[in-house]
Design an enzyme around this catalytic site. Structure first.
Site, PDB file in Angstrom:
ATOM      1  N   SER A 180       0.827  -1.202   0.000  1.00 28.28           N
ATOM      2  CA  SER A 180       0.000   0.000   0.000  1.00 28.28           C
ATOM      3  C   SER A 180       0.869   1.262   0.000  1.00 28.28           C
ATOM      4  O   SER A 180       1.805   1.375  -0.765  1.00 28.28           O
ATOM      5  CB  SER A 180      -0.953  -0.058   1.199  1.00 28.28           C
ATOM      6  OG  SER A 180      -1.949   0.938   1.120  1.00 28.28           O
ATOM      7  N   HIS A 195      -2.234  -1.382  -4.583  1.00 25.24           N
ATOM      8  CA  HIS A 195      -3.676  -1.516  -4.757  1.00 25.24           C
ATOM      9  C   HIS A 195      -4.309  -0.127  -4.776  1.00 25.24           C
ATOM     10  O   HIS A 195      -3.647   0.882  -4.534  1.00 25.24           O
ATOM     11  CB  HIS A 195      -4.285  -2.363  -3.632  1.00 25.24           C
ATOM     12  CG  HIS A 195      -4.243  -1.707  -2.285  1.00 25.24           C
ATOM     13  ND1 HIS A 195      -5.162  -1.964  -1.282  1.00 25.24           N
ATOM     14  CD2 HIS A 195      -3.402  -0.787  -1.757  1.00 25.24           C
ATOM     15  CE1 HIS A 195      -4.879  -1.238  -0.210  1.00 25.24           C
ATOM     16  NE2 HIS A 195      -3.810  -0.520  -0.477  1.00 25.24           N
TER      17      HIS A 195
END
Length: 218
Positions: A74, A97
């Site tokens: 992330s 993501h």
């Protein structure tokens, strides 16, 4: 002097108060260090905090090396990409993501929040594209799919620049690492010391050599 920074937690303040923040970075910063090594093992966290840490590092004027020691996921990937040299260990994992979050409020507030999350998604896509050379379309699909990458794939796709080198311990005699004047020893002492260090070297090669298996446990 090398300033070593360790980000082994979430990015940003968390419920327990032990996340890594820009304030944490400042508290561990050494102004007169020539270079900075940032070790990362983090599941990610707060998007804006991650960008703030990234920007501080690249604007510091110092040589930044980022090293992934376990997981980099992330927003932690943004921090990792602050390094001019970006290293990843063999068994680490790299994941990108789409940003996500949650909110309670009126329809207008929820709509505004949705637009902000979408804006962050576009910002991240452009950020990765600029640093990796991958296309916006390819990165968009990777982020939609929540893509996990091995060390080799993260390097191949331009997120990281190389692997962490495994250091081999080697015992050495009669050189700069062991600064003894061998002329002070008798022939018997020289023979004993040479055999002793050669034995250490053989042990280390057996345990850590690339092509030699480690001995079976006794």
């Amino acid at each position: 002097m090398v300033n070593s920074i360790f980000i082994y937690s979430e990015i940003g303040n968390n419920f327990w108060g032990d996340g890594f923040t820009l304030k944490s970075l400042r508290e561990n910063w050494i102004e007169n260090a020539d270079s900075v090594e940032v070790h990362i093992s983090s599941p990610g966290g707060d998007v804006m905090e991650g960008f703030a840490i990234h920007d501080f590092l690249i604007n510091s004027g110092k040589k930044i090396t980022t090293i992934i020691d376990g997981q980099c996921m992330s927003i932690a990937t943004v921090v990792a990409m602050a390094g001019s040299e970006r290293l990843i260990s063999e068994n680490s994992e790299f994941m990108i993501h789409n940003p996500w979050g949650q909110i309670q409020g009126t329809a207008d507030e929820i709509e505004k929040y949705g637009k902000w999350v979408k804006a962050m998604e576009e910002k991240l896509t452009q950020f990765y594209a600029l640093r990796t050379g991958l296309s916006i379309e390819e990165l968009g699909k990777m982020m939609d799919d929540t893509t996990f990458m091995t060390a080799d794939i993260a390097i191949e796709r331009g997120f990281m620049t190389g692997k962490v080198k495994i250091r081999q311990a080697v015992a050495m005699l009669n050189n700069n690492l062991i600064d003894y004047d061998m002329n002070k020893f008798s022939d018997d002492q020289k023979t004993f010391l040479s055999g002793l260090f050669d034995g250490f070297a053989d042990k280390f090669k057996m345990l850590f050599g690339k092509n030699e298996p480690a001995p079976a446990p006794q």
